[in-house]
Motif scaffolding. Structure first.
Motif, PDB file in Angstrom:
ATOM      1  N   GLY A 171     -39.160  16.951  23.143  1.00  7.59           N
ATOM      2  CA  GLY A 171     -38.343  15.824  22.686  1.00  7.59           C
ATOM      3  C   GLY A 171     -38.592  15.512  21.212  1.00  7.59           C
ATOM      4  N   ALA A 172     -37.573  15.011  20.527  1.00 11.48           N
ATOM      5  CA  ALA A 172     -37.695  14.705  19.091  1.00 11.48           C
ATOM      6  C   ALA A 172     -36.629  13.689  18.719  1.00 11.48           C
ATOM      7  CB  ALA A 172     -37.500  15.977  18.273  1.00 11.48           C
ATOM      8  N   LYS A 173     -36.754  13.157  17.492  1.00 15.99           N
ATOM      9  CA  LYS A 173     -35.705  12.269  16.994  1.00 15.99           C
ATOM     10  C   LYS A 173     -34.726  13.134  16.189  1.00 15.99           C
ATOM     11  CE  LYS A 173     -35.012   8.404  13.900  1.00 15.99           C
ATOM     12  NZ  LYS A 173     -35.642   7.344  13.144  1.00 15.99           N
ATOM     13  N   ILE A 174     -33.455  13.030  16.550  1.00 12.61           N
ATOM     14  CA  ILE A 174     -32.434  13.829  15.856  1.00 12.61           C
ATOM     15  C   ILE A 174     -31.393  12.887  15.279  1.00 12.61           C
ATOM     16  CG2 ILE A 174     -30.645  15.605  16.126  1.00 12.61           C
ATOM     17  CD1 ILE A 174     -32.179  16.511  18.677  1.00 12.61           C
ATOM     18  N   VAL A 175     -31.210  12.952  13.966  1.00 13.22           N
ATOM     19  CA  VAL A 175     -30.131  12.167  13.360  1.00 13.22           C
ATOM     20  C   VAL A 175     -29.034  13.170  13.018  1.00 13.22           C
ATOM     21  CG1 VAL A 175     -29.476  10.606  11.500  1.00 13.22           C
ATOM     22  CG2 VAL A 175     -31.810  10.552  12.401  1.00 13.22           C
TER      23      VAL A 175
ATOM     24  N   ASP B  77     -29.291  22.715  13.780  1.00  9.78           N
ATOM     25  CA  ASP B  77     -30.366  21.879  13.232  1.00  9.78           C
ATOM     26  C   ASP B  77     -31.025  21.067  14.343  1.00  9.78           C
ATOM     27  OD1 ASP B  77     -29.873  22.797  10.738  1.00  9.78           O
ATOM     28  OD2 ASP B  77     -28.812  21.000  10.028  1.00  9.78           O
ATOM     29  N   GLY B  78     -30.194  20.553  15.241  1.00  8.36           N
ATOM     30  CA  GLY B  78     -30.722  19.760  16.364  1.00  8.36           C
ATOM     31  C   GLY B  78     -31.612  20.611  17.269  1.00  8.36           C
ATOM     32  N   PHE B  79     -31.170  21.838  17.582  1.00 11.45           N
ATOM     33  CA  PHE B  79     -32.002  22.718  18.421  1.00 11.45           C
ATOM     34  C   PHE B  79     -33.347  22.974  17.740  1.00 11.45           C
ATOM     35  CE2 PHE B  79     -27.823  24.665  20.097  1.00 11.45           C
ATOM     36  CZ  PHE B  79     -27.802  23.807  21.190  1.00 11.45           C
ATOM     37  N   ARG B  80     -33.282  23.184  16.412  1.00 14.85           N
ATOM     38  CA  ARG B  80     -34.542  23.429  15.667  1.00 14.85           C
ATOM     39  C   ARG B  80     -35.458  22.221  15.770  1.00 14.85           C
ATOM     40  NH1 ARG B  80     -30.882  25.502  11.626  1.00 14.85           N
ATOM     41  NH2 ARG B  80     -30.870  27.763  11.698  1.00 14.85           N
ATOM     42  N   LYS B  81     -34.877  21.026  15.645  1.00 15.01           N
ATOM     43  CA  LYS B  81     -35.689  19.792  15.758  1.00 15.01           C
ATOM     44  C   LYS B  81     -36.397  19.725  17.113  1.00 15.01           C
ATOM     45  CE  LYS B  81     -35.236  16.927  12.207  1.00 15.01           C
ATOM     46  NZ  LYS B  81     -33.916  16.745  11.631  1.00 15.01           N
ATOM     47  N   LEU B  82     -35.729  20.263  18.133  1.00 14.46           N
ATOM     48  CA  LEU B  82     -36.327  20.244  19.482  1.00 14.46           C
ATOM     49  C   LEU B  82     -37.317  21.397  19.665  1.00 14.46           C
ATOM     50  CD1 LEU B  82     -33.108  19.398  21.554  1.00 14.46           C
ATOM     51  CD2 LEU B  82     -35.033  17.877  21.126  1.00 14.46           C
ATOM     52  N   GLY B  83     -37.538  22.154  18.592  1.00 10.23           N
ATOM     53  CA  GLY B  83     -38.570  23.198  18.637  1.00 10.23           C
ATOM     54  C   GLY B  83     -38.052  24.601  18.870  1.00 10.23           C
ATOM     55  N   ALA B  84     -36.731  24.790  18.863  1.00 12.82           N
ATOM     56  CA  ALA B  84     -36.201  26.135  19.118  1.00 12.82           C
ATOM     57  C   ALA B  84     -36.189  26.961  17.834  1.00 12.82           C
ATOM     58  CB  ALA B  84     -34.785  26.038  19.671  1.00 12.82           C
TER      59      ALA B  84
END
Ligand code: EPU
Length: 423
Positions: A152-156, A129-136
């Motif tokens: 870059g992104a905000k990841i919770v 999920d975190g990788f997806r948030k970063l655009g992957a």
């Protein structure tokens, strides 16, 4: 397959020193992949099976490595992101750290789902999920392919996963712009990773806190770094010495990283004195001899700086020698109680409430048994049980213990234990 033949009933005495942290070693080695120029020199690396397998994987991807005298020199300049060999990555959970490292440096990674200990289901949804948030883009079947140019992104994080946090830190350090990781894991090995990356040129704020703010940089270079001392190994020795009612010193300790387990030992009635050293990893713990019965308490695991799940089985074995009922609650893995089933074969009295909670009644004399260890920390716990059991115990698949401890048998023998390794 090797086995340990352990003669129980001997008190430990003398002095033993703690090695560098296994989990920091894996994270820092993964981060070394990010160096586009220069070599990295990593000191205080434990000479254990997991590190050797990790190095084999890095070599298969084009890294040049040397490992001697607890020091690794690694040149990652010519590395490529070819598929990570499944027969190697399947052997250790830490191989998942290559997802963040290779994605970050090359924009693509292809690897099999990782292997590791049988301590419970170990999802990687928070990583992905975190990788997806970063655009992957993440393609998942038997293997995983992750690709994309990261922003870059905000990841919770949904769960404060150690390797999940480490993967996202490595992905963020070269991503364009600012990344904020909230609910980040704060374990000493995560801090070591941040400190190594900073030495490589990364910009990370909030190291050691659950909120990390990372500003991507265009390039990272190799760096020199010394790994922190292993807090789990420290507690392994404390528990072994206290269980045998011995008196011995443990050196090369990072006292800042063992507050919670030491407080637990104190509440159980283990007597010890701590001496801080000249440097961070140069502290010393003296376990003092005591014949008074240990006390039953509540042992609850958490996230650092609370008691770690990996420390729980080492305290659980001591609980078999405590007067009254010890309550253990470890929410992290549903397979963490495997060691208690093994201890029951040696005479421990355990009632399971559910897969996360158990009650141990004591004190109970333990007797020898022939046991196959289910996982690494269970192996250390069973080894301690064998040290205090009457008679000769056999622990099969000693290799599981070798995965995370360097020559634990020889080092305990240097304190007066009698453990024979039979190949
Ligand atoms: N989790 C999720 N989703 C995820 C990731 C984790 O729900 O995407 C949950 C797991 O189910 C579990 C918890 O989060 O309840 C933590 O598990 P995780 O699998 O993330 O642990 P890890 O980061 O893979 C590291 C250590 C382990 C240690 C745990 C917990 C390394 C290489 N491994 O694993 O170390 O037990 O953190 O502190 O750093 C050991 O040294 O013996 C060992 C197993």
């Amino acid at each position: 397959m090797s086995k340990f033949v352990v003669t129980g009933g001997l008190e430990l005495s003398g002095e033993v020193s703690v090695n560098g942290s296994k989990n920091a070693a894996l994270a820092v080695l993964a981060a070394a992949v990010l160096a586009e120029n220069g070599i990295s020199e990593i000191e205080n690396v434990p000479d254990i099976a997991d590190v050797k397998i990790f190095l084999q994987i890095l070599k298969s991807l084009g890294a040049e490595t040397q490992f001697s005298n607890h020091k690794i020199i690694i040149d990652a300049v010519k590395m490529q992101s070819s598929p990570v060999p499944g027969e190697l990555s399947g052997k250790l959970r830490g191989s998942i750290l290559l997802a963040g490292a290779l994605l970050s440096r090359f924009g693509i990674v292809h690897l099999k789902k990782p292997g590791g200990d049988a301590i419970g289901s170990r999802p990687i949804d928070a990583h992905l999920d975190g990788f997806r948030k970063l655009g992957a883009e993440v393609l998942e079947n038997d293997a995983i392919e992750i690709r994309g140019k990261l922003e870059g992104a905000k990841i919770v994080l949904s769960v404060s996963s150690v390797t999940g946090t480490e993967n996202l830190i490595m992905a963020a350090v070269l991503a364009r712009g600012v990344t904020e990781i909230r609910m980040a894991a704060t374990e000493p090995h995560v801090q070591d990773l941040c400190n190594f990356l900073t030495a490589m040129g990364a910009s990370i704020h909030g190291t050691g806190t659950p909120i990390l703010r990372i500003t991507g940089v265009s390039k990272l270079s190799g760096a020199k770094f010394r790994l922190c001392s292993d807090e789990i190994e420290t507690i392994t020795f404390c528990a072994a010495i206290a269980a045998t009612r011995g008196s011995a010193a443990i050196s090369q300790v990072n006292l800042e990283n063992v507050d919670a387990p030491l407080a637990t030992l104190d509440r159980m009635g283990v007597r010890f004195v701590c001496h801080s050293g000249k440097s961070r990893d140069n502290g010393r713990i003296e376990i003092l001899k005591s014949d008074a019965p240990y006390r039953a308490i509540k042992i609850v695991t958490g996230v650092f700086p609370q008691l770690l799940t990996d420390e729980q089985p080492l305290l659980g074995v001591l609980a078999t020698q405590a007067e009254g009922q010890t309550f253990i609650h470890d929410w992290i893995y549903e397979g963490r109680q495997g060691y208690l089933h093994a201890l029951m074969e040696m005479g421990a009295k355990v009632v399971f409430e559910d897969v996360h909670r158990a009650r141990i009644s004591g004190p109970t004399p333990l007797h020898s048994a022939e046991i196959r260890t289910p996982d690494l920390r269970a192996g250390a716990s069973i080894l301690i049980a064998a040290l205090i059991a009457e008679g000769q115990s056999i622990i099969y698949n000693a290799e599981i213990i070798d995965r995370g401890y360097e020559r634990l048998d020889e080092r305990l023998n240097s304190l007066g234990a009698k453990i024979e390794r039979v190949n």
